[in-house]
Design a protein around this motif. Structure first.
Motif, PDB file in Angstrom:
ATOM      1  N   SER A 151       0.834  -1.198   0.000  1.00 29.01           N
ATOM      2  CA  SER A 151       0.000   0.000   0.000  1.00 29.01           C
ATOM      3  C   SER A 151       0.868   1.248   0.000  1.00 29.01           C
ATOM      4  CB  SER A 151      -0.927  -0.002   1.222  1.00 29.01           C
ATOM      5  OG  SER A 151      -0.171  -0.007   2.419  1.00 29.01           O
ATOM      6  N   ASN A 152       0.227   2.393  -0.185  1.00 29.44           N
ATOM      7  CA  ASN A 152       0.984   3.639  -0.239  1.00 29.44           C
ATOM      8  C   ASN A 152       1.304   4.155   1.162  1.00 29.44           C
ATOM      9  OD1 ASN A 152      -1.272   5.217   0.726  1.00 29.44           O
ATOM     10  ND2 ASN A 152      -2.143   5.120  -1.346  1.00 29.44           N
ATOM     11  N   LEU A 153       2.084   5.223   1.215  1.00 35.30           N
ATOM     12  CA  LEU A 153       2.583   5.753   2.474  1.00 35.30           C
ATOM     13  C   LEU A 153       1.459   6.228   3.384  1.00 35.30           C
ATOM     14  CD1 LEU A 153       4.948   6.609   4.269  1.00 35.30           C
ATOM     15  CD2 LEU A 153       5.009   8.784   3.003  1.00 35.30           C
ATOM     16  N   VAL A 154       0.436   6.860   2.827  1.00 35.87           N
ATOM     17  CA  VAL A 154      -0.661   7.379   3.637  1.00 35.87           C
ATOM     18  C   VAL A 154      -1.376   6.257   4.370  1.00 35.87           C
ATOM     19  CG1 VAL A 154      -2.896   8.555   3.566  1.00 35.87           C
ATOM     20  CG2 VAL A 154      -0.996   9.413   2.173  1.00 35.87           C
ATOM     21  N   ILE A 155      -1.695   5.187   3.662  1.00 33.94           N
ATOM     22  CA  ILE A 155      -2.390   4.057   4.276  1.00 33.94           C
ATOM     23  C   ILE A 155      -1.507   3.381   5.322  1.00 33.94           C
ATOM     24  CG2 ILE A 155      -3.387   1.785   3.812  1.00 33.94           C
ATOM     25  CD1 ILE A 155      -4.310   2.863   1.120  1.00 33.94           C
ATOM     26  N   THR A 156      -0.206   3.292   5.043  1.00 27.60           N
ATOM     27  CA  THR A 156       0.718   2.694   6.010  1.00 27.60           C
ATOM     28  C   THR A 156       0.784   3.515   7.291  1.00 27.60           C
ATOM     29  OG1 THR A 156       2.049   1.716   4.236  1.00 27.60           O
ATOM     30  CG2 THR A 156       3.090   1.940   6.391  1.00 27.60           C
ATOM     31  N   LEU A 157       0.824   4.843   7.165  1.00 29.56           N
ATOM     32  CA  LEU A 157       0.844   5.704   8.342  1.00 29.56           C
ATOM     33  C   LEU A 157      -0.435   5.558   9.159  1.00 29.56           C
ATOM     34  CD1 LEU A 157       2.416   8.977   6.862  1.00 29.56           C
ATOM     35  CD2 LEU A 157       3.502   7.331   8.402  1.00 29.56           C
ATOM     36  N   VAL A 158      -1.574   5.463   8.487  1.00 32.85           N
ATOM     37  CA  VAL A 158      -2.848   5.264   9.191  1.00 32.85           C
ATOM     38  C   VAL A 158      -2.845   3.926   9.930  1.00 32.85           C
ATOM     39  CG1 VAL A 158      -5.332   4.922   8.877  1.00 32.85           C
ATOM     40  CG2 VAL A 158      -4.152   6.738   7.628  1.00 32.85           C
ATOM     41  N   GLU A 159      -2.277   2.896   9.295  1.00 30.48           N
ATOM     42  CA  GLU A 159      -2.180   1.579   9.935  1.00 30.48           C
ATOM     43  C   GLU A 159      -1.446   1.668  11.264  1.00 30.48           C
ATOM     44  OE1 GLU A 159       0.712  -2.283   9.706  1.00 30.48           O
ATOM     45  OE2 GLU A 159       0.643  -0.871   8.017  1.00 30.48           O
ATOM     46  N   TYR A 160      -0.243   2.246  11.255  1.00 30.26           N
ATOM     47  CA  TYR A 160       0.554   2.323  12.487  1.00 30.26           C
ATOM     48  C   TYR A 160      -0.121   3.216  13.529  1.00 30.26           C
ATOM     49  CZ  TYR A 160       4.470  -0.138  10.357  1.00 30.26           C
ATOM     50  OH  TYR A 160       5.265  -1.095   9.784  1.00 30.26           O
ATOM     51  N   LEU A 161      -0.772   4.265  13.075  1.00 27.45           N
ATOM     52  CA  LEU A 161      -1.463   5.158  13.999  1.00 27.45           C
ATOM     53  C   LEU A 161      -2.602   4.420  14.709  1.00 27.45           C
ATOM     54  CD1 LEU A 161      -1.658   8.116  14.993  1.00 27.45           C
ATOM     55  CD2 LEU A 161      -3.338   8.495  13.176  1.00 27.45           C
ATOM     56  N   LEU A 162      -3.394   3.669  13.957  1.00 31.06           N
ATOM     57  CA  LEU A 162      -4.510   2.929  14.543  1.00 31.06           C
ATOM     58  C   LEU A 162      -4.025   1.860  15.509  1.00 31.06           C
ATOM     59  CD1 LEU A 162      -6.856   2.500  11.449  1.00 31.06           C
ATOM     60  CD2 LEU A 162      -7.316   3.864  13.488  1.00 31.06           C
ATOM     61  N   LEU A 163      -3.006   1.104  15.116  1.00 30.95           N
ATOM     62  CA  LEU A 163      -2.513   0.023  15.970  1.00 30.95           C
ATOM     63  C   LEU A 163      -1.891   0.577  17.250  1.00 30.95           C
ATOM     64  CD1 LEU A 163      -0.885  -2.300  13.273  1.00 30.95           C
ATOM     65  CD2 LEU A 163      -3.012  -2.702  14.510  1.00 30.95           C
ATOM     66  N   PHE A 164      -1.164   1.671  17.133  1.00 29.08           N
ATOM     67  CA  PHE A 164      -0.464   2.230  18.288  1.00 29.08           C
ATOM     68  C   PHE A 164      -1.427   2.903  19.272  1.00 29.08           C
ATOM     69  CE2 PHE A 164       1.930   5.763  20.304  1.00 29.08           C
ATOM     70  CZ  PHE A 164       2.877   4.999  20.993  1.00 29.08           C
ATOM     71  N   LEU A 165      -2.424   3.598  18.738  1.00 29.86           N
ATOM     72  CA  LEU A 165      -3.329   4.366  19.580  1.00 29.86           C
ATOM     73  C   LEU A 165      -4.655   3.663  19.868  1.00 29.86           C
ATOM     74  CD1 LEU A 165      -2.833   7.944  18.075  1.00 29.86           C
ATOM     75  CD2 LEU A 165      -1.773   6.971  20.116  1.00 29.86           C
TER      76      LEU A 165
END
Length: 371
Positions: A151-165
């Protein structure tokens, strides 16, 4: 013999995406014009967010993941279609002995896009595990969800944000939605204004094109369509978004991880969520997969991963790839896509014999809140 079409949609959308291009360019109208009965289904949380319990809290209302879409929402829709058709065909309600038979006086082909594709695969597999009839004869899956590691960078950043928070956000933000009619009206007006101002609209189109791919020139206008109005603007549960992030992180098409061994044991009978990709051999109907080369949300490599696992599991599966982006499958007018989908419907044949008693798996769902 009648053939029926059930259509399921994608993340933050509703059944109206299947008719958004009007009577000429919409998949639902195209199927209807060919003589099919068309049923359009909504998942919970989309369009009208009513509930049988008028006093339910927001946290309870939005407490569902893709699990509930695949194991409760779709079964309810399919059973309603079964009820309607048996009544129309003047058939008596089947006896308990007939209920487990694939011999029904109609066929259902499910045409699904994105999140709808993941949910319908979960539905078929869990029905087969639990030895229940799924009543379907064919699946046409347009850019189906399930695998997301490419996936692209935006979706990857959302992934880590959701998992972390997730532990913090889950109780604070149970769902992503606009809560009041007034603010939905403002968003609806803003969308229309963006569409009317070329400079600002062009910037938003560029950003949308980067995230989703393809020609975004008509997507802002789509936000002004009926399913994005001030009364019924769609929303989505936080746990659905978290479930997609879990799939991406694990690189597997898995059911929802409840966050602890004990919770997973209660639902699945194992410490880990059910890996649906391992059970593709249970799929007993033909599957047609369609990928878009310009799709940046679910890239062709991810649809090919579905195809590879299905081929290895001896599923009757086909794969097609065209010049589409993610939203093009429903919002854009492509005669080639409509023709392809119609050609798949014409291939529906006799239902295969049910093969039960395969690898047994415990699957006990938690109590879910149903719209």
């Amino acid at each position: 013999m009648k053939v029926l079409q059930g259509s399921y949609h994608y993340f933050i959308c509703s059944h109206l995406s299947w008719v958004s291009n009007g009577v000429v360019g919409s998949p639902a109208f195209a199927a209807f014009d060919q003589g099919y009965d068309v049923f359009l289904g909504n998942f919970r949380g989309l369009v009208s967010r009513e509930h049988v319990d008028k006093n339910i809290s927001s946290e309870q209302y939005w407490r569902y993941s893709i699990n509930e879409h695949g194991t409760e929402d779709i079964p309810a829709i399919v059973e309603k279609i079964h009820e309607v058709k048996t009544t129309e065909l003047k058939s008596s309600q089947p006896s308990p002995e007939e209920e487990v038979s694939d011999d029904q006086p109609y066929k259902i082909c499910a045409i699904c896009h994105s999140l709808g594709g993941a949910a319908i695969l979960m539905y078929v597999i869990t029905c087969r595990i639990e030895e229940k009839p799924h009543r379907l004869s064919r699946l046409v899956l347009l850019s189906p969800a399930g695998f997301h590691e490419d996936s692209n960078l935006v979706i990857t950043l959302v992934e880590y944000l959701l998992l972390f928070l997730a532990p913090i956000l889950a109780p604070l933000v149970p769902g992503f939605y606009i809560p009041t009619r007034f603010f939905r009206m403002l968003v609806n007006k803003l969308a229309r204004d963006l569409h009317n101002y070329p400079a600002v609209g062009g910037l938003v189109q560029t950003l949308m094109s980067y995230v989703a791919g393809g020609d975004s020139s008509n997507w802002i206008g789509v936000l002004g369509l009926p399913h994005y109005n001030m009364n019924d603007m769609p929303g989505v549960s936080f746990h659905v978004a978290l479930h997609l992030a879990q799939m991406k992180h694990e690189r597997k098409f898995k059911m929802y991880d409840y966050g602890s061994v004990s919770a997973n044991m209660e639902v699945y009978g194992s410490s880990e969520p059910l890996d649906l990709g391992e059970y593709y051999g249970l799929i007993d109907i033909p599957v047609d997969l369609v990928a878009g080369r310009k799709d940046k949300v679910i890239r062709p490599s991810m649809v090919r991963k579905h195809y590879k696992l299905m081929k290895e599991a001896k599923v009757d599966v086909s794969y097609s790839e065209s010049e589409y982006a993610h939203l093009d499958f429903t919002f854009s007018h492509h005669e080639g896509l409509l023709a392809y989908v119609m050609s798949r419907l014409q291939l529906i044949g006799p239902s295969p014999k049910r093969q039960l008693g395969l690898k047994p798996v415990k699957l006990r769902r938690k109590d879910g809140q149903v719209n």
